[in-house]
Design a protein around this motif. Structure first.
Motif, PDB file in Angstrom:
ATOM      1  N   SER A 153      -3.328  -3.880   7.080  1.00 42.15           N
ATOM      2  CA  SER A 153      -2.436  -3.600   5.962  1.00 42.15           C
ATOM      3  C   SER A 153      -3.155  -2.791   4.897  1.00 42.15           C
ATOM      4  O   SER A 153      -4.177  -3.213   4.371  1.00 42.15           O
ATOM      5  CB  SER A 153      -1.944  -4.913   5.352  1.00 42.15           C
ATOM      6  N   ILE A 154      -2.607  -1.619   4.598  1.00 42.02           N
ATOM      7  CA  ILE A 154      -3.201  -0.811   3.535  1.00 42.02           C
ATOM      8  C   ILE A 154      -3.157  -1.569   2.215  1.00 42.02           C
ATOM      9  O   ILE A 154      -4.056  -1.482   1.399  1.00 42.02           O
ATOM     10  CB  ILE A 154      -2.503   0.563   3.399  1.00 42.02           C
ATOM     11  N   ASN A 155      -2.113  -2.373   2.039  1.00 44.85           N
ATOM     12  CA  ASN A 155      -1.998  -3.135   0.800  1.00 44.85           C
ATOM     13  C   ASN A 155      -3.126  -4.133   0.646  1.00 44.85           C
ATOM     14  O   ASN A 155      -3.568  -4.406  -0.459  1.00 44.85           O
ATOM     15  CB  ASN A 155      -0.646  -3.845   0.732  1.00 44.85           C
ATOM     16  N   SER A 156      -3.613  -4.684   1.766  1.00 42.02           N
ATOM     17  CA  SER A 156      -4.688  -5.662   1.646  1.00 42.02           C
ATOM     18  C   SER A 156      -5.953  -5.003   1.099  1.00 42.02           C
ATOM     19  O   SER A 156      -6.641  -5.584   0.267  1.00 42.02           O
ATOM     20  CB  SER A 156      -4.969  -6.340   2.987  1.00 42.02           C
ATOM     21  N   LEU A 157      -6.273  -3.798   1.540  1.00 41.38           N
ATOM     22  CA  LEU A 157      -7.434  -3.093   1.001  1.00 41.38           C
ATOM     23  C   LEU A 157      -7.214  -2.740  -0.466  1.00 41.38           C
ATOM     24  O   LEU A 157      -8.087  -2.927  -1.300  1.00 41.38           O
ATOM     25  CB  LEU A 157      -7.699  -1.802   1.781  1.00 41.38           C
ATOM     26  N   GLU A 158      -6.026  -2.232  -0.768  1.00 43.25           N
ATOM     27  CA  GLU A 158      -5.742  -1.846  -2.153  1.00 43.25           C
ATOM     28  C   GLU A 158      -5.729  -3.058  -3.084  1.00 43.25           C
ATOM     29  O   GLU A 158      -6.215  -2.986  -4.202  1.00 43.25           O
ATOM     30  CB  GLU A 158      -4.412  -1.100  -2.227  1.00 43.25           C
ATOM     31  N   LYS A 159      -5.191  -4.179  -2.624  1.00 41.20           N
ATOM     32  CA  LYS A 159      -5.171  -5.382  -3.448  1.00 41.20           C
ATOM     33  C   LYS A 159      -6.576  -5.882  -3.753  1.00 41.20           C
ATOM     34  O   LYS A 159      -6.830  -6.468  -4.790  1.00 41.20           O
ATOM     35  CB  LYS A 159      -4.364  -6.491  -2.764  1.00 41.20           C
ATOM     36  N   LEU A 160      -7.482  -5.630  -2.812  1.00 38.35           N
ATOM     37  CA  LEU A 160      -8.878  -6.010  -3.014  1.00 38.35           C
ATOM     38  C   LEU A 160      -9.637  -4.982  -3.858  1.00 38.35           C
ATOM     39  O   LEU A 160     -10.806  -5.168  -4.174  1.00 38.35           O
ATOM     40  CB  LEU A 160      -9.583  -6.186  -1.672  1.00 38.35           C
ATOM     41  N   GLY A 161      -8.969  -3.868  -4.184  1.00 33.86           N
ATOM     42  CA  GLY A 161      -9.595  -2.825  -4.999  1.00 33.86           C
ATOM     43  C   GLY A 161     -10.388  -1.815  -4.211  1.00 33.86           C
ATOM     44  O   GLY A 161     -11.152  -1.047  -4.769  1.00 33.86           O
TER      45      GLY A 161
END
Length: 174
Positions: free
Chosen positions: A160-168
């Motif tokens: 999930s791209i969101n998982s990387l982005e959510k982690l910064g």
């Protein structure tokens, strides 16, 4: 002097092989290239008035650009189309696997945004389809790198791209 890294973006491209259609007149390039050809953005012309129109040109904001066989034709993030020489393309881009394009692999470079317009680079120490482990990297005065293995972090590798982005995190290219 300040150094800058290009933001990671996903573009679409194809390698020009001398034509856009097969011998039956059917396009074999992406739909955006078909549309651009039909609208005259991508067009064939001759380099002189005595030759047939066999050379590919692309209308860009900077003027008309000639594309040679082997060049990549790119559609950028804002829909702009432009040619790119193969050596530059291969140094700048890596093919995205559409099935698992967000899995972090051992070859990936990651960076975490610090909130002050700077990035901290991380080495992917190990990765599989379930987890990736990273460690921060510092750049030495001689441009070599040192990985701080005492600050290991592990994360779910859930595509999930969101998982990387959510982690910064963002993926970066060397």
């Amino acid at each position: 002097m300040a150094k800058y890294r290009k933001k990671p973006v996903v573009i679409e491209a194809f390698q020009y092989d001398g034509d856009l259609m097969d011998s039956n007149g059917k396009y074999y390039v992406p739909e955006w290239a078909v549309k651009a050809h039909k609208e005259g953005v991508i067009y064939f012309d001759s380099q002189d008035s005595d030759s047939p129109p066999t050379e590919l040109y692309i209308k860009t904001l900077e003027g008309n650009h000639h594309a040679s066989v082997g060049d990549y034709i790119i559609q950028g993030v804002q829909g702009e189309i432009y040619p790119c020489k193969p050596d530059i393309f291969e140094k700048t881009y890596v093919k995205v696997n559409e099935n698992d394009n967000m899995l972090v692999s051992k070859e990936d470079c990651l960076a975490r945004e610090n909130g002050d317009n700077t990035l901290t680079p991380y080495e992917v120490v190990c990765a599989d389809e379930n987890v990736f482990v990273i460690a921060p990297v510092s750049i030495n005065d001689d441009d070599s790198c040192t990985t701080d293995y005492e600050q290991l972090e592990a994360y779910s590798n859930d595509k999930s791209i969101n998982s990387l982005e959510k982690l910064g995190f963002i993926k970066i290219e060397d």
